[in-house]
Design a protein around this motif. Structure first.
Motif, PDB file in Angstrom:
ATOM      1  N   PRO A  59     -51.074   2.357 -29.531  1.00 38.14           N
ATOM      2  CA  PRO A  59     -50.189   3.144 -28.652  1.00 38.14           C
ATOM      3  C   PRO A  59     -50.692   4.549 -28.350  1.00 38.14           C
ATOM      4  CG  PRO A  59     -48.916   2.003 -30.333  1.00 38.14           C
ATOM      5  CD  PRO A  59     -50.353   1.804 -30.687  1.00 38.14           C
ATOM      6  N   GLN A  60     -51.189   5.271 -29.380  1.00 39.51           N
ATOM      7  CA  GLN A  60     -51.663   6.649 -29.152  1.00 39.51           C
ATOM      8  C   GLN A  60     -53.111   6.684 -28.664  1.00 39.51           C
ATOM      9  OE1 GLN A  60     -49.616   6.117 -32.104  1.00 39.51           O
ATOM     10  NE2 GLN A  60     -48.010   6.846 -30.716  1.00 39.51           N
ATOM     11  N   HIS A  61     -53.982   5.941 -29.329  1.00 38.25           N
ATOM     12  CA  HIS A  61     -55.399   5.998 -28.972  1.00 38.25           C
ATOM     13  C   HIS A  61     -55.646   5.499 -27.551  1.00 38.25           C
ATOM     14  CE1 HIS A  61     -55.876   7.063 -33.037  1.00 38.25           C
ATOM     15  NE2 HIS A  61     -55.922   5.841 -33.561  1.00 38.25           N
ATOM     16  N   SER A  62     -54.856   4.536 -27.084  1.00 37.53           N
ATOM     17  CA  SER A  62     -55.067   3.966 -25.754  1.00 37.53           C
ATOM     18  C   SER A  62     -54.872   5.013 -24.653  1.00 37.53           C
ATOM     19  CB  SER A  62     -54.121   2.785 -25.520  1.00 37.53           C
ATOM     20  OG  SER A  62     -52.766   3.216 -25.555  1.00 37.53           O
ATOM     21  N   ILE A  63     -53.967   5.972 -24.894  1.00 39.98           N
ATOM     22  CA  ILE A  63     -53.734   7.027 -23.904  1.00 39.98           C
ATOM     23  C   ILE A  63     -54.991   7.868 -23.733  1.00 39.98           C
ATOM     24  CG2 ILE A  63     -52.383   9.090 -23.376  1.00 39.98           C
ATOM     25  CD1 ILE A  63     -50.078   7.854 -24.942  1.00 39.98           C
ATOM     26  N   ARG A  64     -55.634   8.206 -24.852  1.00 38.36           N
ATOM     27  CA  ARG A  64     -56.859   9.006 -24.774  1.00 38.36           C
ATOM     28  C   ARG A  64     -58.028   8.182 -24.232  1.00 38.36           C
ATOM     29  NH1 ARG A  64     -56.935  13.943 -26.894  1.00 38.36           N
ATOM     30  NH2 ARG A  64     -59.144  13.906 -27.419  1.00 38.36           N
ATOM     31  N   CYS A  65     -58.017   6.877 -24.470  1.00 42.84           N
ATOM     32  CA  CYS A  65     -59.053   6.018 -23.879  1.00 42.84           C
ATOM     33  C   CYS A  65     -58.966   6.075 -22.348  1.00 42.84           C
ATOM     34  CB  CYS A  65     -58.888   4.578 -24.354  1.00 42.84           C
ATOM     35  SG  CYS A  65     -59.369   4.280 -26.062  1.00 42.84           S
ATOM     36  N   ARG A  66     -57.756   5.925 -21.825  1.00 44.82           N
ATOM     37  CA  ARG A  66     -57.570   5.957 -20.373  1.00 44.82           C
ATOM     38  C   ARG A  66     -57.899   7.346 -19.807  1.00 44.82           C
ATOM     39  NH1 ARG A  66     -53.516   3.244 -20.213  1.00 44.82           N
ATOM     40  NH2 ARG A  66     -54.371   1.357 -19.325  1.00 44.82           N
ATOM     41  N   MET A  67     -57.498   8.388 -20.530  1.00 43.57           N
ATOM     42  CA  MET A  67     -57.792   9.743 -20.088  1.00 43.57           C
ATOM     43  C   MET A  67     -59.293   9.997 -20.119  1.00 43.57           C
ATOM     44  SD  MET A  67     -56.294  12.359 -18.883  1.00 43.57           S
ATOM     45  CE  MET A  67     -56.721  14.047 -18.468  1.00 43.57           C
ATOM     46  N   SER A  68     -59.958   9.452 -21.131  1.00 46.69           N
ATOM     47  CA  SER A  68     -61.409   9.582 -21.227  1.00 46.69           C
ATOM     48  C   SER A  68     -62.084   8.929 -20.029  1.00 46.69           C
ATOM     49  CB  SER A  68     -61.911   8.948 -22.529  1.00 46.69           C
ATOM     50  OG  SER A  68     -63.283   9.156 -22.709  1.00 46.69           O
ATOM     51  N   ASP A  69     -61.583   7.744 -19.629  1.00 44.31           N
ATOM     52  CA  ASP A  69     -62.117   7.064 -18.446  1.00 44.31           C
ATOM     53  C   ASP A  69     -61.965   7.942 -17.203  1.00 44.31           C
ATOM     54  OD1 ASP A  69     -62.682   4.897 -20.011  1.00 44.31           O
ATOM     55  OD2 ASP A  69     -60.984   3.692 -19.340  1.00 44.31           O
ATOM     56  N   ARG A  70     -60.770   8.495 -17.040  1.00 42.97           N
ATOM     57  CA  ARG A  70     -60.481   9.286 -15.842  1.00 42.97           C
ATOM     58  C   ARG A  70     -61.276  10.589 -15.816  1.00 42.97           C
ATOM     59  NH1 ARG A  70     -56.426  13.109 -14.105  1.00 42.97           N
ATOM     60  NH2 ARG A  70     -56.035  12.865 -11.883  1.00 42.97           N
ATOM     61  N   VAL A  71     -61.280  11.314 -16.930  1.00 48.95           N
ATOM     62  CA  VAL A  71     -61.969  12.605 -16.969  1.00 48.95           C
ATOM     63  C   VAL A  71     -63.479  12.412 -16.871  1.00 48.95           C
ATOM     64  CG1 VAL A  71     -62.365  14.696 -18.328  1.00 48.95           C
ATOM     65  CG2 VAL A  71     -60.093  13.687 -18.248  1.00 48.95           C
ATOM     66  N   GLY A  72     -63.995  11.352 -17.513  1.00 53.02           N
ATOM     67  CA  GLY A  72     -65.422  11.062 -17.382  1.00 53.02           C
ATOM     68  C   GLY A  72     -65.794  10.755 -15.949  1.00 53.02           C
ATOM     69  N   GLY A  73     -64.913  10.020 -15.262  1.00 54.45           N
ATOM     70  CA  GLY A  73     -65.160   9.735 -13.850  1.00 54.45           C
ATOM     71  C   GLY A  73     -65.106  10.985 -12.993  1.00 54.45           C
ATOM     72  N   LEU A  74     -64.124  11.840 -13.255  1.00 53.02           N
ATOM     73  CA  LEU A  74     -64.007  13.083 -12.484  1.00 53.02           C
ATOM     74  C   LEU A  74     -65.208  13.991 -12.723  1.00 53.02           C
ATOM     75  CD1 LEU A  74     -60.204  13.857 -12.964  1.00 53.02           C
ATOM     76  CD2 LEU A  74     -61.342  13.149 -10.848  1.00 53.02           C
TER      77      LEU A  74
END
Length: 301
Positions: free
Chosen positions: A54-69
């Motif tokens: 539940p918690q780690h998945s949020i940072r995984c998705r944010m990592s995907d987005r910020v890495g893309g940006l």
């Protein structure tokens, strides 16, 4: 506007699957919000478990987005460390001048001691979980030179195959018979224009967004577009843009270690003070206080 059929085509899954099998790297394609628009290929068990948490998945998705940006800033591939310390790379997917998503690859441990971009704070709380720690040690190691070669190869594939094919799909869609492309009964003829405008805003939040430019993008006069926008969205153009920017600001404050000034610049604010003012008006708290509150809440007792 990029059609859903173009972004969710079988071609995307086919290229991602073939590349994953050829390189041994994990591959996924996400949209600009970090939401997956392809299947997950070759994902390590460690990353699968992290994304189910539940918690780690949020940072995984944010990592995907910020890495893309981070990659989209220069419109080139970016090799970086994710929030768990693994090495990934991202390639922006730009179609007809619009940033529509990112191709993300990696999930490896580097054999080399290389200085990489840290897009988020390394979050080591997962190390308290023995099962996650065990699977992390099973994540494959790779030379940095091989990561670079893989990133360059995927860039060529995207530029010379994926983008051209998507453009072909878009042109083919536009050339459908008139009766198929005609707006359905009872649908307002401006619906498609507003959807196009909102998509344009969503993909240009880091730019200086002017009502006149968006109006020109959908071939309407600024005056008429302003009235139409308020009718559809219930608030004015500038208020809507600031609302979208503030929603992104909350995500970045929660899940990245970017400075307040960097977040402000990334969201199109030339002055950090004005960004802080808008954020406080929106959430009744300053960005600094909001981040401190989040950090205190997440700190283990």
């Amino acid at each position: 506007m990029i059609s859903a059929s173009a972004l969710n085509s079988e071609l995307i899954n086919k290229i991602a699957q073939d590349f994953a099998q050829a390189t041994g790297l994990a591959v996924v394609v996400v949209n600009i919000h970090g939401e997956e628009i392809s299947k997950l290929f070759n994902f390590t068990l460690f990353c699968q478990l992290m994304r189910q948490h539940p918690q780690h998945s949020i940072r995984c998705r944010m990592s995907d987005r910020v890495g893309g940006l981070e990659a989209s800033k220069s419109n080139q591939r970016c090799i970086y460390r994710c929030h768990a310390g693994l090495t990934d790379f991202s390639i922006p997917l730009v179609i007809t001048g619009h940033l529509v998503g990112f191709v993300l690859c990696g999930q490896v441990r580097l054999r080399n001691d290389v200085e990489l971009v840290h897009i988020l704070d390394i979050d080591d709380r997962w190390q308290a979980d023995p099962s996650l720690m065990s699977e992390f040690l099973n994540v494959p190691e790779m030379d940095y030179s091989r990561v670079i070669a893989s990133a360059d190869l995927l860039t060529l594939i995207i530029e010379n195959c994926l983008k051209k094919q998507i453009n072909f799909v878009m042109i083919k869609d536009q050339q459908q018979p008139a009766e198929k492309s005609r707006i359905g009964r009872g649908q307002n003829p401006h619906d498609s224009k507003m959807k196009k405008a909102l998509r344009y805003i969503d993909t240009h939040l880091s730019d200086e967004l002017r009502l006149e430019d968006v109006a020109a993008h959908i071939y309407l006069s600024p005056y008429y577009f302003s009235k139409l926008f308020k009718k559809y969205q219930g608030i004015g153009f500038n208020a809507w843009v600031n609302r979208q920017r503030m929603a992104s600001a909350r995500e970045m404050l929660c899940h990245s270690d970017w400075s307040i000034a960097s977040i402000a610049r990334n969201l199109g604010f030339s002055q950090t003070s004005y960004f802080c003012k808008v954020f406080r008006q929106t959430y009744q708290v300053t960005p600094q206080a909001f981040r401190l509150k989040i950090n205190e809440h997440e700190r283990p007792e």
